[in-house]
Scaffold this active site. Structure first.
Site, PDB file in Angstrom:
ATOM      1  N   GLU A  58      10.297  36.684 -29.030  1.00  0.00           N
ATOM      2  CA  GLU A  58      10.415  36.480 -30.484  1.00  0.00           C
ATOM      3  C   GLU A  58       9.123  36.872 -31.196  1.00  0.00           C
ATOM      4  O   GLU A  58       9.136  37.476 -32.268  1.00  0.00           O
ATOM      5  CB  GLU A  58      10.762  35.017 -30.757  1.00  0.00           C
ATOM      6  N   HIS A  59       7.982  36.533 -30.601  1.00  0.00           N
ATOM      7  CA  HIS A  59       6.686  36.882 -31.195  1.00  0.00           C
ATOM      8  C   HIS A  59       6.436  38.389 -31.182  1.00  0.00           C
ATOM      9  O   HIS A  59       6.104  38.989 -32.209  1.00  0.00           O
ATOM     10  CB  HIS A  59       5.559  36.180 -30.436  1.00  0.00           C
TER      11      HIS A  59
END
Length: 417
Positions: free
Chosen positions: A49-50
């Site tokens: 996600e990052h």
């Protein structure tokens, strides 16, 4: 009323049109999170996600941020036990271009080594920050106490050693296995109709998404409650209980919500009035249901001075025993219903809140959130129903987590009462 578009590959799009606003909240949801991981890759959903925001073949991390901000749009993402969500909010005329950028990072992230190394340091700092938060530690311990070695018992962030080891090969493989059409939902809420949404998805998303089945799904946990402790010199201690309870798809979620409001869901609740207002034993005391796709818990949390730990435990069990013995009152029932009706209605005034409800309910509950249906469920709750689910919940032993100074209490004995 939300509309749902279903494509042959399993992809689903939910659209709730609101012509009275000039903005749109849009999101891409993936049915994957730490519950779909194992010990060897725990944390990869969150790390991915990052790093999806760290650049594509055509755009740098700055270019991605600038593409949204030059439009006045906001963009963000989050990861939970079972879901990963990427979302933005923009004015209605910019939805197409903003969704195009979000789709670009979703499908075309480069995962350059320099960017991975930079972002893994950021995630490690996030882990460090959580390690300095006793409440966060306690919630993680509570999941371990309730679910044991099942993946629901693992943290979303994962251990540092995993984060430091993830590379492009790991990320590409995880995307191939988990980011597939059958496990993805796209949600649009605001000044957009289903025809516009369909056109946007067909241009920017549908041609590129994999139609393979998801590799990892969540298995049903075998719950065996335990007590977990973390002794450290924090200024205050955290104490939490988790009673095994219903899942997100259970038809009694409205009844459970009423029980929660009465017991610890508001300032007028029994736990708040007894433990904080009358006895002064806790700064914070509340209850909250936690519902997964195939399991759930009814949680009680307190922020206390360690010297008051036994008194706080006694206070919690007093209120639970009182509900088991005498049930709830008609006045409490009506108050709780009014609280929930207002909360649900107020939530519908925020398109981002609606977007979050629609995505979670569709992927984990298998249905589209409908406010009228939800209000009907709340109105239909009876005293008999509340008392029945209270007995079902509180006649079980709870899992327990404690974080703070050594209180001298044998928490395993607490569970054996």
């Amino acid at each position: 009323m939300a509309e749902i578009i279903k494509y042959p590959n399993g992809l689903r799009v939910v659209v709730e049109n609101n012509p009275f606003v000039r903005s749109v909240a849009a999101s891409i949801w993936v049915r994957t999170g730490s519950a779909m991981e194992d010990s060897s890759n725990n944390g990869i959903s969150h790390f991915l996600e990052h790093v999806l925001f760290k650049g594509t073949d055509k755009m740098s991390a700055f270019d991605i941020a600038n593409a949204f901000e030059r439009k006045g749009a906001s963009v963000n993402a989050f990861t939970s036990k079972e879901l990963t969500c990427f979302y933005f909010k923009s004015i209605d005329s910019d939805v197409d271009s903003c969704f195009g950028v979000l789709s670009d990072i979703f499908f075309n992230s480069a995962f350059a080594q320099k960017e991975l190394d930079s972002e893994r340091n950021v995630v490690v700092e996030e882990i460090n920050m959580e390690d300095d938060s006793p409440e966060d530690i306690c919630y993680d311990l509570l999941a371990k106490a309730l679910y044991g070695n099942h993946s629901f018992g693992m943290t979303v962030l994962g251990p540092r050693e995993n984060v430091l080891a993830f590379n492009k090969t790991h990320l590409d493989e995880y995307i191939k296995n988990q980011y597939t059409a059958e496990g993805i939902a796209i949600v649009f809420v605001g000044n957009i109709d289903s025809q516009q949404a369909d056109k946007i998805v067909k241009e920017h998303f549908l041609p590129f998404v994999s139609d393979k089945p998801q590799k990892s799904v969540v298995t049903k946990p075998n719950i065996s409650v335990t007590a977990q402790t973390f002794i450290k010199d924090f200024k205050q201690s955290n104490l939490m209980f988790a009673y095994p309870s219903i899942s997100l798809s259970d038809i009694r979620t409205g009844t459970q919500a009423v029980l929660n409001t009465i017991l610890g869901g508001c300032m007028g609740s029994r736990l708040f009035q007894n433990i904080r207002e009358k006895k002064g034993l806790a700064y914070s005391v509340y209850s909250s249901p936690s519902r997964n796709s195939n399991s759930g818990s009814f949680n009680i949390a307190l922020n206390i001075n360690s010297v008051n730990t036994q008194k706080a435990i006694n206070g919690v069990f007093e209120e639970i025993d009182l509900i088991l013995d005498k049930g709830v009152t008609a006045d409490e029932l009506e108050m709780a219903k009014a609280q929930l009706r207002a909360s649900i209605t107020f939530g519908q005034e925020n398109i981002q809140t609606i977007m979050l409800s629609l995505g979670k309910m569709l992927l984990l509950g298998g249905r589209v959130f409908d406010i009228d249906q939800r209000l009907e469920q709340i109105n239909a709750v009876t005293i008999e129903g509340v008392n029945a689910i209270a007995k079902e919940t509180f006649e079980q032993k709870p899992a327990l987590a404690y974080v703070g100074l050594d209180s001298g209490i044998d928490f395993n004995k607490v569970l054996s009462r």
